[in-house]
Design a protein around this motif. Structure first.
Motif, PDB file in Angstrom:
ATOM      1  N   VAL A 101       6.771   3.411   2.870  1.00 14.97           N
ATOM      2  CA  VAL A 101       6.920   2.753   1.568  1.00 14.97           C
ATOM      3  C   VAL A 101       5.773   1.769   1.346  1.00 14.97           C
ATOM      4  O   VAL A 101       5.213   1.686   0.248  1.00 14.97           O
ATOM      5  CB  VAL A 101       8.297   2.079   1.440  1.00 14.97           C
ATOM      6  CG1 VAL A 101       8.363   1.162   0.238  1.00 14.97           C
ATOM      7  CG2 VAL A 101       9.388   3.145   1.342  1.00 14.97           C
ATOM      8  N   TRP A 102       5.376   1.040   2.391  1.00 15.22           N
ATOM      9  CA  TRP A 102       4.241   0.119   2.256  1.00 15.22           C
ATOM     10  C   TRP A 102       2.930   0.873   2.022  1.00 15.22           C
ATOM     11  O   TRP A 102       2.069   0.420   1.271  1.00 15.22           O
ATOM     12  CB  TRP A 102       4.130  -0.804   3.464  1.00 15.22           C
ATOM     13  CG  TRP A 102       4.930  -2.046   3.264  1.00 15.22           C
ATOM     14  CD1 TRP A 102       6.145  -2.343   3.791  1.00 15.22           C
ATOM     15  CD2 TRP A 102       4.575  -3.166   2.443  1.00 15.22           C
ATOM     16  NE1 TRP A 102       6.571  -3.574   3.349  1.00 15.22           N
ATOM     17  CE2 TRP A 102       5.617  -4.100   2.519  1.00 15.22           C
ATOM     18  CE3 TRP A 102       3.478  -3.466   1.645  1.00 15.22           C
ATOM     19  CZ2 TRP A 102       5.609  -5.312   1.845  1.00 15.22           C
ATOM     20  CZ3 TRP A 102       3.446  -4.674   0.961  1.00 15.22           C
ATOM     21  CH2 TRP A 102       4.498  -5.584   1.061  1.00 15.22           C
ATOM     22  N   ILE A 103       2.777   2.021   2.662  1.00 12.60           N
ATOM     23  CA  ILE A 103       1.585   2.834   2.413  1.00 12.60           C
ATOM     24  C   ILE A 103       1.552   3.254   0.946  1.00 12.60           C
ATOM     25  O   ILE A 103       0.533   3.105   0.259  1.00 12.60           O
ATOM     26  CB  ILE A 103       1.543   4.057   3.355  1.00 12.60           C
ATOM     27  CG1 ILE A 103       1.179   3.599   4.782  1.00 12.60           C
ATOM     28  CG2 ILE A 103       0.567   5.117   2.853  1.00 12.60           C
ATOM     29  CD1 ILE A 103       1.302   4.675   5.841  1.00 12.60           C
ATOM     30  N   LYS A 104       2.670   3.767   0.465  1.00  8.75           N
ATOM     31  CA  LYS A 104       2.732   4.195  -0.938  1.00  8.75           C
ATOM     32  C   LYS A 104       2.477   3.012  -1.875  1.00  8.75           C
ATOM     33  O   LYS A 104       1.719   3.126  -2.847  1.00  8.75           O
ATOM     34  CB  LYS A 104       4.079   4.844  -1.223  1.00  8.75           C
ATOM     35  CG  LYS A 104       4.190   5.374  -2.629  1.00  8.75           C
ATOM     36  CD  LYS A 104       5.516   6.064  -2.863  1.00  8.75           C
ATOM     37  CE  LYS A 104       5.634   6.492  -4.320  1.00  8.75           C
ATOM     38  NZ  LYS A 104       6.918   7.129  -4.591  1.00  8.75           N
ATOM     39  N   HIS A 105       3.088   1.876  -1.609  1.00  7.66           N
ATOM     40  CA  HIS A 105       2.910   0.670  -2.417  1.00  7.66           C
ATOM     41  C   HIS A 105       1.428   0.266  -2.455  1.00  7.66           C
ATOM     42  O   HIS A 105       0.885  -0.027  -3.521  1.00  7.66           O
ATOM     43  CB  HIS A 105       3.769  -0.462  -1.837  1.00  7.66           C
ATOM     44  CG  HIS A 105       3.577  -1.781  -2.489  1.00  7.66           C
ATOM     45  ND1 HIS A 105       4.045  -2.057  -3.751  1.00  7.66           N
ATOM     46  CD2 HIS A 105       2.965  -2.911  -2.059  1.00  7.66           C
ATOM     47  CE1 HIS A 105       3.740  -3.312  -4.072  1.00  7.66           C
ATOM     48  NE2 HIS A 105       3.088  -3.839  -3.054  1.00  7.66           N
ATOM     49  N   SER A 106       0.781   0.279  -1.299  1.00  7.64           N
ATOM     50  CA  SER A 106      -0.635  -0.093  -1.226  1.00  7.64           C
ATOM     51  C   SER A 106      -1.502   0.876  -2.016  1.00  7.64           C
ATOM     52  O   SER A 106      -2.449   0.463  -2.698  1.00  7.64           O
ATOM     53  CB  SER A 106      -1.102  -0.144   0.228  1.00  7.64           C
ATOM     54  OG  SER A 106      -0.403  -1.147   0.934  1.00  7.64           O
ATOM     55  N   LEU A 107      -1.200   2.152  -1.927  1.00  5.77           N
ATOM     56  CA  LEU A 107      -1.954   3.145  -2.698  1.00  5.77           C
ATOM     57  C   LEU A 107      -1.801   2.879  -4.191  1.00  5.77           C
ATOM     58  O   LEU A 107      -2.776   2.928  -4.951  1.00  5.77           O
ATOM     59  CB  LEU A 107      -1.491   4.557  -2.355  1.00  5.77           C
ATOM     60  CG  LEU A 107      -1.825   5.055  -0.950  1.00  5.77           C
ATOM     61  CD1 LEU A 107      -1.111   6.382  -0.672  1.00  5.77           C
ATOM     62  CD2 LEU A 107      -3.321   5.197  -0.753  1.00  5.77           C
TER      63      LEU A 107
END
Length: 189
Positions: A101-107
């Motif tokens: 979820v943090w990866i997606k948020h950062s993207l």
């Protein structure tokens, strides 16, 4: 089957924070010996974050200067390479849903193409914390289950601890036997 055992570090946990470091280790069975093999795929700081929250500077040992290097790759560059090179891999980390979820948020914060974000939504993943809970009947910290005490949290040393657990619990035999391997899309993220 190939597993991408990974860990990330964050600039903080506020809505504007993002991934500042990622380490990924490929874990796979040798075709002849069926022994686990591992290969470091990525271990890099990530560009994009403006600063690291003081609590996370203490947690990781990283400084704001560490993430200001213009030659650092973006998270979208790293993810694009991974999605191309490992399209069928299963991703795993100790807090896998949290990490993805943090990866997606950062993207999304960095204006990544919707196509790459849609690929991230389709990543199949295994939560090593959930496997640990299934095997021990308890929720344990990564330090407790690996019998270690980390001074700092950095992506590569933490990913190596995740590899230990994936091997210990034989991830290939236990990956959510009831219901298959989830994706972010299954969880409505």
């Amino acid at each position: 089957m190939s597993y991408l055992i990974f860990d990330i570090e964050l600039s903080g946990v506020a809505a504007y924070d993002e991934v500042i470091e990622i380490a990924i280790i490929e874990l796979y069975r040798d075709a002849k010996t069926y022994q686990w093999q591992q290969r470091l795929v990525f271990d890099t700081l990530i560009s994009g974050a403006i600063s690291i929250h003081p609590d996370h500077r203490m947690l990781t040992g990283l400084s704001n200067n560490d993430i200001q290097n213009p030659s650092l790759p973006t998270l979208s560059t790293v993810l694009s390479k991974l999605m191309t090179s490992y399209p069928n891999a299963v991703w795993a980390s100790y807090g896998c849903l949290f990490d993805l979820v943090w990866i997606k948020h950062s993207l999304e914060l960095n204006g990544t193409s919707p196509a790459l974000i849609a690929e991230v939504d389709q990543i199949r993943w295994v939560c090593l914390l959930k496997l640990t809970q299934q095997m021990t009947g308890r929720k344990l910290s990564l330090d407790d289950i690996c019998q270690t005490q980390r001074e700092h949290h950095r992506a590569l040393p933490d990913a190596l601890l995740h590899v230990q657990l994936a091997r210990r619990w034989d991830i290939s035999q236990r990956e959510y036997q009831q219901g298959g391997i989830p994706t972010l899309q299954n969880y409505g993220f």
